[in-house]
Enzyme design. Structure first.
Site, PDB file in Angstrom:
ATOM      1  N   ASP A 184      -0.210   5.063   1.009  1.00 43.77           N
ATOM      2  CA  ASP A 184      -0.435   6.206   1.856  1.00 43.77           C
ATOM      3  C   ASP A 184      -0.361   5.591   3.370  1.00 43.77           C
ATOM      4  OD1 ASP A 184      -0.963   8.184   0.022  1.00 43.77           O
ATOM      5  OD2 ASP A 184      -2.962   7.200  -0.080  1.00 43.77           O
ATOM      6  N   ASP A 198       0.975  -0.978   0.054  1.00 48.75           N
ATOM      7  CA  ASP A 198       0.055  -0.202  -0.103  1.00 48.75           C
ATOM      8  C   ASP A 198       0.849   1.332   0.017  1.00 48.75           C
ATOM      9  OD1 ASP A 198      -2.555   1.574   0.258  1.00 48.75           O
ATOM     10  OD2 ASP A 198      -1.938   1.943   2.526  1.00 48.75           O
ATOM     11  N   ASN A 239      -4.135   9.304  -7.243  1.00 51.09           N
ATOM     12  CA  ASN A 239      -3.160  10.150  -7.664  1.00 51.09           C
ATOM     13  C   ASN A 239      -1.501   9.390  -7.149  1.00 51.09           C
ATOM     14  OD1 ASN A 239      -4.812  12.636  -7.820  1.00 51.09           O
ATOM     15  ND2 ASN A 239      -5.350  12.443  -5.759  1.00 51.09           N
TER      16      ASN A 239
END
Length: 247
Positions: free
Chosen positions: A18, A16, A143
């Protein structure tokens, strides 16, 4: 045999972004809070109950695709909004409108504040690659490319399955395992030969239901027990700790 804190069977690492690789979870949290508090203030008046930056963030939005996060949080408050569409303007009170409002705030914070990678995570990914394991980023964020580029770590990953790719391939987001499974497929490994690295409870659920070879929980906010309850095989405070694990 174990290496890098992982079972020897592991041939690929699925990270992952973030909160695991980059210090963007806090930026997401701020953008969500600003978005929801402004909406709730207009809807309910000055006595509104604010978005809880810890409990609400962890339970309803962390790790989920943007629109799913909006729906989950609003449902927790008994609020239902029209869906709108992907291009709903940020000022429109629809599911996608709120999501786009949050995204605009997030991009502005990224532009003005920049993005940092966790040094321990960079060390670990570099060690993983040096050991011959393949790597992927699996993120709900649309993003991800910009964030990885801003942090200067985009070259450390062989595959990126992000919000854009998930939409193109019609993959449901976390807590479903599909994006992680797609990353393993793109790397040419079976789920049992891949390790998942996550800090979100939704990501833990995805790792468990996808039957991956190992699931690593990264606890940045004091939720180690919850990460274990949701499927983590091990919980660490920083990925660099795994470099010291041997069995």
């Amino acid at each position: 045999m174990w290496k890098l804190g992982l079972p020897d069977v592991v041939r690929a690492c699925l990270f992952d972004m973030d909160g695991v690789l980059t210090k963007t979870a806090e930026v997401h949290d701020k953008a969500w809070k600003e978005t929801f508090d402004e909406f709730l203030r207009r809807r309910e008046g000055p006595g509104f109950r604010p978005f809880d930056a810890v409990a609400d963030y962890d339970e309803y939005v962390d790790g989920r695709p943007r629109a799913d996060g909006v729906r989950a949080f609003l449902a927790s408050r008994g609020i239902e909004l029209p869906e709108g569409d992907d291009d709903s303007p940020p000022e429109l009170d629809t599911v996608h409108g709120l999501g786009n409002r949050k995204n605009a705030l997030l991009l502005e914070k990224i532009r003005t504040e920049g993005v940092e990678a966790y040094p321990g995570s960079v060390r670990y990914v570099e060690a993983v690659r040096a050991a011959g394991l393949s790597t992927a980023v699996v993120s709900s964020s649309a993003n991800a490319h910009d964030v990885l580029t801003s942090a200067g770590i985009q070259a450390l990953f062989d595959v990126r399955i992000d919000g854009v790719v998930a939409a193109e391939r019609q993959l449901p987001g976390k807590p479903h395992p599909d994006t992680f499974l797609e990353a393993a497929h793109d790397l040419g490994v079976e789920p049992g030969a891949a390790a998942v690295f996550e800090d979100a409870l939704a990501g833990m659920d995805a790792g468990r239901s996808g039957h991956f070879g190992y699931v690593v929980g990264i606890d940045r906010v004091g939720q180690a027990d919850a990460l274990r309850e949701h499927g983590a095989d091990i919980v660490v405070g920083d990925l660099a700790e795994l470099l010291e694990v041997s069995m």
